[in-house]
Design a protein around this motif. Structure first.
Motif, short mmCIF file in Angstrom:
data_model
loop_
_atom_site.label_atom_id
_atom_site.label_comp_id
_atom_site.label_asym_id
_atom_site.label_seq_id
_atom_site.Cartn_x
_atom_site.Cartn_y
_atom_site.Cartn_z
N GLU A 207 41.88 47.72 45.65
CA GLU A 207 41.55 47.71 47.32
C GLU A 207 40.03 47.82 47.39
OE1 GLU A 207 45.28 49.05 48.49
OE2 GLU A 207 46.09 47.28 47.04
N THR A 208 39.70 49.13 47.27
CA THR A 208 38.38 49.63 47.67
C THR A 208 37.21 49.32 46.83
OG1 THR A 208 38.81 51.69 46.81
CG2 THR A 208 39.76 51.39 49.05
N PHE A 209 37.67 49.15 45.30
CA PHE A 209 36.64 49.24 44.62
C PHE A 209 35.82 50.42 44.35
CE2 PHE A 209 36.07 45.58 41.50
CZ PHE A 209 37.57 45.00 42.00
N GLU A 210 36.23 51.45 44.80
CA GLU A 210 36.12 52.94 44.52
C GLU A 210 36.44 53.19 42.94
OE1 GLU A 210 34.31 54.86 46.62
OE2 GLU A 210 34.79 54.09 48.58
N PRO A 211 35.47 54.02 42.44
CA PRO A 211 35.82 54.28 40.94
C PRO A 211 37.22 55.33 40.96
CG PRO A 211 33.45 54.50 41.48
CD PRO A 211 33.99 54.36 42.63
N ARG A 212 37.92 55.01 39.83
CA ARG A 212 39.30 55.85 39.91
C ARG A 212 39.12 56.85 38.85
NH1 ARG A 212 43.58 58.14 39.33
NH2 ARG A 212 45.77 57.60 39.86
N ARG A 213 39.38 58.17 39.20
CA ARG A 213 39.07 59.28 38.02
C ARG A 213 40.33 59.96 38.19
NH1 ARG A 213 36.12 56.30 37.01
NH2 ARG A 213 33.62 56.32 36.90
N SER A 214 40.36 60.94 37.21
CA SER A 214 41.74 61.82 37.23
C SER A 214 42.03 62.50 38.38
CB SER A 214 41.32 62.78 35.99
OG SER A 214 41.35 62.08 34.65
N GLY A 215 43.24 62.97 38.27
CA GLY A 215 43.57 63.82 39.46
C GLY A 215 44.19 63.16 40.63
N GLY A 216 44.30 61.69 40.74
CA GLY A 216 44.81 61.04 41.99
C GLY A 216 46.20 61.01 41.89
N GLU A 217 46.81 60.11 42.57
CA GLU A 217 48.10 60.14 42.53
C GLU A 217 48.50 59.09 41.42
OE1 GLU A 217 49.94 58.51 46.40
OE2 GLU A 217 48.64 59.92 47.31
N LYS A 218 49.55 59.07 41.10
CA LYS A 218 50.27 58.15 40.09
C LYS A 218 50.24 56.68 40.46
CE LYS A 218 53.65 57.10 36.80
NZ LYS A 218 54.36 57.45 35.59
N ASN A 219 49.34 55.93 40.29
CA ASN A 219 49.39 54.42 40.89
C ASN A 219 48.55 53.65 39.90
OD1 ASN A 219 46.61 55.16 41.03
ND2 ASN A 219 46.80 55.60 43.30
N GLU A 220 48.21 52.37 40.34
CA GLU A 220 47.69 51.32 39.71
C GLU A 220 46.22 51.37 39.98
OE1 GLU A 220 49.58 47.24 39.97
OE2 GLU A 220 48.07 47.08 41.29
N ALA A 221 45.62 51.12 38.70
CA ALA A 221 44.18 50.79 38.91
C ALA A 221 43.77 49.65 37.88
CB ALA A 221 43.37 52.31 38.57
N PHE A 222 42.44 49.29 37.84
CA PHE A 222 42.13 48.34 37.03
C PHE A 222 40.74 48.40 36.34
CE2 PHE A 222 44.33 44.32 37.97
CZ PHE A 222 45.31 44.41 38.92
N ALA A 223 40.94 48.25 35.23
CA ALA A 223 39.54 48.44 34.36
C ALA A 223 38.74 47.18 34.52
CB ALA A 223 39.89 48.40 32.87
N VAL A 224 37.48 47.31 35.03
CA VAL A 224 36.75 46.05 35.41
C VAL A 224 35.59 46.22 34.49
CG1 VAL A 224 37.39 45.72 37.86
CG2 VAL A 224 35.64 47.30 37.20
N ILE A 225 35.11 44.98 34.06
CA ILE A 225 34.02 44.94 33.15
C ILE A 225 33.01 43.43 33.39
CG2 ILE A 225 35.31 43.34 31.26
CD1 ILE A 225 33.51 45.03 29.21
N ALA A 226 31.81 43.52 33.30
CA ALA A 226 31.05 42.31 33.51
C ALA A 226 29.70 42.60 32.34
CB ALA A 226 30.18 42.32 34.74
N ALA A 227 29.52 41.51 31.53
CA ALA A 227 28.42 41.68 30.57
C ALA A 227 27.92 40.15 30.28
CB ALA A 227 28.94 41.96 29.42
N ALA A 228 26.72 40.00 29.94
CA ALA A 228 26.39 38.69 29.71
C ALA A 228 26.36 38.34 28.06
CB ALA A 228 24.81 38.49 30.18
N VAL A 229 26.56 37.29 27.71
CA VAL A 229 26.63 37.08 26.31
C VAL A 229 25.71 35.67 26.21
CG1 VAL A 229 27.74 36.15 24.23
CG2 VAL A 229 29.05 37.87 26.13
N ASN A 230 24.59 35.92 25.58
CA ASN A 230 23.61 34.77 25.38
C ASN A 230 23.15 34.05 26.86
OD1 ASN A 230 21.89 33.24 23.68
ND2 ASN A 230 23.52 32.09 22.81
N GLY A 231 23.16 34.83 27.69
CA GLY A 231 22.75 34.34 29.15
C GLY A 231 23.89 33.85 29.81
N VAL A 232 25.18 33.84 29.21
CA VAL A 232 26.33 33.47 30.00
C VAL A 232 26.97 34.92 30.51
CG1 VAL A 232 28.79 32.39 30.08
CG2 VAL A 232 26.61 31.73 28.45
#
Ligand code: AMP
Length: 284
Positions: free
Chosen positions: A248-273
């Motif tokens: 919801e906030t896109f704040e980084p999620r680190r250890s020690g928070g409540e048990k809840n849902e987070a998301f791994a997010v990634i962006a990368a360029a492959v041959n300019g795409v």
């Protein structure tokens, strides 16, 4: 399926539908439709009486001119796909119709949400997204709008926009759809060669490595560091970011928070795409 290019004609159709008390579902897209878009149309059909789909490649959300000029355009196939999928109203305005020559858009500041990750790596991107979604929402006057979790940060930005400016509109997030090999479906995938595609599959592999490690009980910090090291060393792939965030906030999620849902997010360029991907992680 009715096809319209002008906002005025769209408004007429919308008035006609509203006068029959029909619930309108809206799916905004930039075309080059694939199964990811179709899944949004299917969700809209399930919960609404009529489905409006827009195809508009929005110039103000591109931060790289070549990405805009080479964005795939497959209008005939899109019309057929939309018709098959059960779209009732297909809105396909041109740039002049949406912007009337005024391509300067207002800056949007939702704090971390608009300035981290996609917002940081694609300067001005969310300004353009918000500008066009505002215009489209004003034109379509829908009850519900459907967005993919593929663009997770965009979904969070739109939810915030709707809360502030379109409180009557329900924003529905729909699951990310992958190809059979695991690559997240994207209109830009057509630009990948066979070898590029093999490299691109790393994005999915890394976020799932994070998910498996963290859900098996390893610390977020240690798992992230280990996967980041592999990702940063990868050949022929330029990593922009890889992190675990609160969706919801896109704040980084680190250890020690409540048990809840987070998301791994990634962006990368492959041959300019440029590619993005994400997956849900249950953090304990
Ligand atoms: P686009 O045409 O790429 O701007 O996307 C239009 C809508 O389709 C956005 O809400 C996207 O998040 C959604 N979408 C694109 N790709 C996928 C996918 N692979 N799975 C689910 N939704 C998607």
């Amino acid at each position: 399926m009715i096809t319209v290019k002008k906002r005025e004609l769209l408004a007429e159709e919308v008035r006609r539908l509203k006068s029959q008390n029909l619930q309108i579902g809206f799916v905004p897209t930039m075309g080059a439709l694939h199964h990811g878009h179709e899944s949004l149309i299917n969700e809209a059909r399930k919960s609404c009486d009529v489905v409006v789909l827009s195809v508009f490649v929005n110039p103000t959300q591109f931060n790289t001119p070549s990405d805009y000029t080479t964005y795939p355009a497959t209008l005939d196939a899109d019309l057929q796909c939309a018709e098959r999928a059960g779209v009732d109203l297909f809105f396909m305005p041109d740039v002049e119709e949406m912007y009337q020559g005024e391509l300067e858009v207002d800056a949007v500041d939702f704090g971390t949400l608009t300035h981290s990750f996609e917002g940081r790596h694609r300067q001005g991107h969310f300004d353009g997204v918000v500008a066009i979604v505002r215009k489209l929402f004003d034109a379509v006057k829908m009850d519900c709008a459907f967005f993919g979790e593929k663009d997770l940060q965009q979904l969070a930005v739109i939810k915030r926009l709707a809360r502030d400016e379109f409180p009557g509109v329900q924003i529905i997030g729909c699951p990310l759809i992958r190809d059979t090999d695991g690559l997240a479906l994207s209109s830009r995938n057509v630009r990948l060669s066979k070898d590029d595609r093999t490299r691109a599959l790393k994005l999915n592999a890394w976020i799932h490595e994070l998910k498996e490690g963290i859900e098996a009980g390893s610390s977020i910090e240690e798992t992230l560091e280990s996967v980041l090291t592999s990702a940063q060393q990868a050949q022929s792939l330029e990593l922009e970011y890889l992190d675990i965030v609160n969706p919801e906030t896109f704040e980084p999620r680190r250890s020690g928070g409540e048990k809840n849902e987070a998301f791994a997010v990634i962006a990368a360029a492959v041959n300019g795409v440029r590619l993005i991907d994400n997956c849900r992680i249950l953090c304990s």
